[in-house]
Design a protein around this motif. Structure first.
Motif, PDB file in Angstrom:
ATOM      1  N   LEU A 103       0.829  -1.202   0.000  1.00 42.55           N
ATOM      2  CA  LEU A 103       0.000   0.000   0.000  1.00 42.55           C
ATOM      3  C   LEU A 103       0.867   1.258   0.000  1.00 42.55           C
ATOM      4  O   LEU A 103       1.938   1.285   0.612  1.00 42.55           O
ATOM      5  CB  LEU A 103      -0.901   0.022   1.231  1.00 42.55           C
ATOM      6  N   GLU A 104       0.382   2.270  -0.666  1.00 38.14           N
ATOM      7  CA  GLU A 104       1.109   3.541  -0.722  1.00 38.14           C
ATOM      8  C   GLU A 104       1.339   4.098   0.684  1.00 38.14           C
ATOM      9  O   GLU A 104       2.418   4.619   0.981  1.00 38.14           O
ATOM     10  CB  GLU A 104       0.353   4.548  -1.589  1.00 38.14           C
ATOM     11  N   SER A 105       0.338   3.986   1.557  1.00 40.93           N
ATOM     12  CA  SER A 105       0.489   4.489   2.930  1.00 40.93           C
ATOM     13  C   SER A 105       1.606   3.746   3.669  1.00 40.93           C
ATOM     14  O   SER A 105       2.315   4.325   4.488  1.00 40.93           O
ATOM     15  CB  SER A 105      -0.827   4.367   3.697  1.00 40.93           C
ATOM     16  N   TYR A 106       1.793   2.483   3.376  1.00 31.97           N
ATOM     17  CA  TYR A 106       2.874   1.695   3.979  1.00 31.97           C
ATOM     18  C   TYR A 106       4.220   2.136   3.404  1.00 31.97           C
ATOM     19  O   TYR A 106       5.189   2.299   4.133  1.00 31.97           O
ATOM     20  CB  TYR A 106       2.628   0.209   3.717  1.00 31.97           C
ATOM     21  N   ASN A 107       4.258   2.326   2.108  1.00 29.56           N
ATOM     22  CA  ASN A 107       5.499   2.733   1.440  1.00 29.56           C
ATOM     23  C   ASN A 107       5.992   4.101   1.894  1.00 29.56           C
ATOM     24  O   ASN A 107       7.195   4.361   1.862  1.00 29.56           O
ATOM     25  CB  ASN A 107       5.321   2.749  -0.080  1.00 29.56           C
ATOM     26  N   LEU A 108       5.084   4.980   2.305  1.00 30.86           N
ATOM     27  CA  LEU A 108       5.494   6.312   2.750  1.00 30.86           C
ATOM     28  C   LEU A 108       6.428   6.244   3.953  1.00 30.86           C
ATOM     29  O   LEU A 108       7.394   6.998   4.039  1.00 30.86           O
ATOM     30  CB  LEU A 108       4.268   7.158   3.099  1.00 30.86           C
ATOM     31  N   ILE A 109       6.129   5.340   4.866  1.00 28.70           N
ATOM     32  CA  ILE A 109       6.925   5.218   6.083  1.00 28.70           C
ATOM     33  C   ILE A 109       8.006   4.150   5.935  1.00 28.70           C
ATOM     34  O   ILE A 109       9.105   4.289   6.429  1.00 28.70           O
ATOM     35  CB  ILE A 109       6.014   4.916   7.286  1.00 28.70           C
ATOM     36  N   HIS A 110       7.679   3.085   5.224  1.00 29.50           N
ATOM     37  CA  HIS A 110       8.595   1.952   5.045  1.00 29.50           C
ATOM     38  C   HIS A 110       9.186   2.020   3.637  1.00 29.50           C
ATOM     39  O   HIS A 110       8.881   1.200   2.780  1.00 29.50           O
ATOM     40  CB  HIS A 110       7.853   0.634   5.232  1.00 29.50           C
ATOM     41  N   THR A 111      10.047   2.973   3.421  1.00 26.66           N
ATOM     42  CA  THR A 111      10.599   3.158   2.077  1.00 26.66           C
ATOM     43  C   THR A 111      11.372   1.936   1.602  1.00 26.66           C
ATOM     44  O   THR A 111      11.470   1.691   0.406  1.00 26.66           O
ATOM     45  CB  THR A 111      11.500   4.406   2.020  1.00 26.66           C
ATOM     46  N   GLU A 112      11.894   1.144   2.538  1.00 29.69           N
ATOM     47  CA  GLU A 112      12.619  -0.068   2.159  1.00 29.69           C
ATOM     48  C   GLU A 112      11.692  -1.118   1.540  1.00 29.69           C
ATOM     49  O   GLU A 112      12.156  -2.041   0.875  1.00 29.69           O
ATOM     50  CB  GLU A 112      13.356  -0.663   3.375  1.00 29.69           C
ATOM     51  N   ALA A 113      10.395  -0.982   1.750  1.00 27.63           N
ATOM     52  CA  ALA A 113       9.426  -1.948   1.228  1.00 27.63           C
ATOM     53  C   ALA A 113       9.060  -1.681  -0.232  1.00 27.63           C
ATOM     54  O   ALA A 113       8.467  -2.536  -0.883  1.00 27.63           O
ATOM     55  CB  ALA A 113       8.160  -1.939   2.079  1.00 27.63           C
ATOM     56  N   GLN A 114       9.395  -0.508  -0.723  1.00 26.81           N
ATOM     57  CA  GLN A 114       9.058  -0.182  -2.108  1.00 26.81           C
ATOM     58  C   GLN A 114       9.767  -1.134  -3.062  1.00 26.81           C
ATOM     59  O   GLN A 114      10.941  -1.447  -2.890  1.00 26.81           O
ATOM     60  CB  GLN A 114       9.436   1.264  -2.421  1.00 26.81           C
ATOM     61  N   LEU A 115       9.022  -1.597  -4.035  1.00 25.91           N
ATOM     62  CA  LEU A 115       9.566  -2.532  -5.015  1.00 25.91           C
ATOM     63  C   LEU A 115       9.826  -1.808  -6.325  1.00 25.91           C
ATOM     64  O   LEU A 115       8.940  -1.124  -6.842  1.00 25.91           O
ATOM     65  CB  LEU A 115       8.576  -3.673  -5.263  1.00 25.91           C
ATOM     66  N   ASP A 116      11.025  -1.963  -6.860  1.00 29.53           N
ATOM     67  CA  ASP A 116      11.282  -1.399  -8.177  1.00 29.53           C
ATOM     68  C   ASP A 116      10.785  -2.386  -9.231  1.00 29.53           C
ATOM     69  O   ASP A 116      10.294  -3.471  -8.906  1.00 29.53           O
ATOM     70  CB  ASP A 116      12.757  -1.031  -8.355  1.00 29.53           C
ATOM     71  N   THR A 117      10.898  -2.008 -10.481  1.00 21.57           N
ATOM     72  CA  THR A 117      10.366  -2.830 -11.579  1.00 21.57           C
ATOM     73  C   THR A 117      10.999  -4.211 -11.602  1.00 21.57           C
ATOM     74  O   THR A 117      10.305  -5.215 -11.760  1.00 21.57           O
ATOM     75  CB  THR A 117      10.574  -2.109 -12.926  1.00 21.57           C
ATOM     76  N   ALA A 118      12.299  -4.288 -11.426  1.00 26.39           N
ATOM     77  CA  ALA A 118      12.998  -5.582 -11.462  1.00 26.39           C
ATOM     78  C   ALA A 118      12.548  -6.475 -10.299  1.00 26.39           C
ATOM     79  O   ALA A 118      12.333  -7.680 -10.482  1.00 26.39           O
ATOM     80  CB  ALA A 118      14.502  -5.373 -11.428  1.00 26.39           C
ATOM     81  N   GLN A 119      12.396  -5.908  -9.128  1.00 20.46           N
ATOM     82  CA  GLN A 119      11.952  -6.683  -7.968  1.00 20.46           C
ATOM     83  C   GLN A 119      10.514  -7.166  -8.144  1.00 20.46           C
ATOM     84  O   GLN A 119      10.189  -8.301  -7.791  1.00 20.46           O
ATOM     85  CB  GLN A 119      12.091  -5.844  -6.697  1.00 20.46           C
ATOM     86  N   THR A 120       9.688  -6.302  -8.701  1.00 21.63           N
ATOM     87  CA  THR A 120       8.301  -6.704  -8.975  1.00 21.63           C
ATOM     88  C   THR A 120       8.281  -7.861  -9.960  1.00 21.63           C
ATOM     89  O   THR A 120       7.522  -8.820  -9.789  1.00 21.63           O
ATOM     90  CB  THR A 120       7.493  -5.506  -9.516  1.00 21.63           C
ATOM     91  N   GLU A 121       9.126  -7.797 -10.969  1.00 20.62           N
ATOM     92  CA  GLU A 121       9.213  -8.887 -11.958  1.00 20.62           C
ATOM     93  C   GLU A 121       9.664 -10.193 -11.310  1.00 20.62           C
ATOM     94  O   GLU A 121       9.148 -11.260 -11.643  1.00 20.62           O
ATOM     95  CB  GLU A 121      10.157  -8.511 -13.104  1.00 20.62           C
ATOM     96  N   VAL A 122      10.608 -10.110 -10.395  1.00 16.65           N
ATOM     97  CA  VAL A 122      11.064 -11.311  -9.675  1.00 16.65           C
ATOM     98  C   VAL A 122       9.894 -11.947  -8.940  1.00 16.65           C
ATOM     99  O   VAL A 122       9.669 -13.164  -9.020  1.00 16.65           O
ATOM    100  CB  VAL A 122      12.213 -10.968  -8.693  1.00 16.65           C
ATOM    101  N   LEU A 123       9.120 -11.133  -8.236  1.00 16.26           N
ATOM    102  CA  LEU A 123       7.972 -11.661  -7.494  1.00 16.26           C
ATOM    103  C   LEU A 123       6.878 -12.171  -8.431  1.00 16.26           C
ATOM    104  O   LEU A 123       6.253 -13.200  -8.150  1.00 16.26           O
ATOM    105  CB  LEU A 123       7.421 -10.612  -6.533  1.00 16.26           C
ATOM    106  N   LEU A 124       6.649 -11.466  -9.526  1.00 17.22           N
ATOM    107  CA  LEU A 124       5.647 -11.927 -10.496  1.00 17.22           C
ATOM    108  C   LEU A 124       6.050 -13.277 -11.097  1.00 17.22           C
ATOM    109  O   LEU A 124       5.204 -14.181 -11.214  1.00 17.22           O
ATOM    110  CB  LEU A 124       5.456 -10.896 -11.612  1.00 17.22           C
ATOM    111  N   ASN A 125       7.301 -13.420 -11.459  1.00 14.83           N
ATOM    112  CA  ASN A 125       7.771 -14.690 -12.018  1.00 14.83           C
ATOM    113  C   ASN A 125       7.661 -15.818 -11.004  1.00 14.83           C
ATOM    114  O   ASN A 125       7.231 -16.923 -11.330  1.00 14.83           O
ATOM    115  CB  ASN A 125       9.219 -14.564 -12.517  1.00 14.83           C
ATOM    116  N   TRP A 126       8.039 -15.524  -9.761  1.00 12.65           N
ATOM    117  CA  TRP A 126       7.932 -16.528  -8.697  1.00 12.65           C
ATOM    118  C   TRP A 126       6.475 -16.953  -8.498  1.00 12.65           C
ATOM    119  O   TRP A 126       6.169 -18.144  -8.455  1.00 12.65           O
ATOM    120  CB  TRP A 126       8.516 -15.975  -7.393  1.00 12.65           C
ATOM    121  N   ALA A 127       5.563 -15.989  -8.363  1.00 15.39           N
ATOM    122  CA  ALA A 127       4.150 -16.304  -8.105  1.00 15.39           C
ATOM    123  C   ALA A 127       3.538 -17.065  -9.274  1.00 15.39           C
ATOM    124  O   ALA A 127       2.752 -18.000  -9.076  1.00 15.39           O
ATOM    125  CB  ALA A 127       3.363 -15.023  -7.823  1.00 15.39           C
ATOM    126  N   THR A 128       3.894 -16.692 -10.481  1.00 17.23           N
ATOM    127  CA  THR A 128       3.380 -17.378 -11.676  1.00 17.23           C
ATOM    128  C   THR A 128       3.862 -18.825 -11.700  1.00 17.23           C
ATOM    129  O   THR A 128       3.082 -19.739 -11.993  1.00 17.23           O
ATOM    130  CB  THR A 128       3.812 -16.628 -12.949  1.00 17.23           C
TER     131      THR A 128
END
Length: 141
Positions: A103-128
Motif C-alpha cells: 500500500l502507498e500508505s505503507y510505502n510512505l513510512i517503510h521506504t525499504e518496502a518499495q519494489l522497483d520494476t525488477a523486484q516486482t518482476e522477480v515476485l511476479l515470475n515466482w508467483a506465476t
C-alpha cells in the motif's frame, strides 16, 4: 491515558513462514523481498517501528494487520486448500501487476518496502511459477 492501553503485538516469529517458502519454492531473493514488502501485514511476524507504540497509531496498525491477515496470511499457508492457494497466488499476481501492493500508505513510512520494476518482476515470475503447483485446483466461483 490512551497510551497505557497495550495492544497484542503480531510477533509469532518468522519460522511459521518456512512451510510457505518451501512449498512455493521461494529463492533467497524472493524470501527477502517478501519479508521486506509483505510480511509485516501478511504474516504472524511484524517488525514494529517506533510509531507502533504510540496510540492511536498502535490501534490503527493492529486493526490494519488483522484485516490484512484475513485476506492473506503467509504463516497459515499450510492450512489453505489447494484452491485457495491458487486463488491467493492469482491475487498476488494481480496486486503486483497493478502496483496496488504494498500500500502507498505503507510505502510512505517503510521506504525499504518499495519494489522497483525488477523486484516486482522477480515476485511476479515466482508467483506465476508457484501457481503451477495448483493448476488442477478449481478457482472459486
Amino acid at each position: 491515558m490512551i497510551q497505557f492501553i497495550p495492544i497484542n503485538k503480531n510477533e509469532g516469529g518468522y519460522e511459521s513462514l518456512e512451510p510457505f517458502l518451501k512449498e512455493t519454492k521461494s529463492t533467497a531473493e524472493v524470501a527477502a523481498l517478501l519479508k521486506r514488502a509483505c510480511y509485516d501485514c501478511h504474516s504472524d511476524q511484524t517488525a514494529y517501528l517506533w510509531y507502533a507504540h504510540v496510540a492511536p497509531a498502535s490501534f490503527y496498525l493492529k486493526e490494519h494487520i488483522q484485516n490484512a491477515k484475513q485476506q492473506l496470511n503467509f504463516s497459515e499457508w499450510e492450512q489453505y486448500s489447494a484452491k485457495r492457494k491458487k486463488s491467493k497466488l492469482n491475487q498476488i499476481i494481480e496486486v503486483l501487476a497493478h502496483k496496488t501492493m504494498p500500500l502507498e500508505s505503507y510505502n510512505l513510512i517503510h521506504t525499504e518496502a518499495q519494489l522497483d520494476t525488477a523486484q516486482t518482476e522477480v515476485l511476479l515470475n515466482w508467483a506465476t511459477t508457484a501457481r503451477l503447483n495448483y493448476l488442477g485446483a478449481a478457482l472459486p466461483q
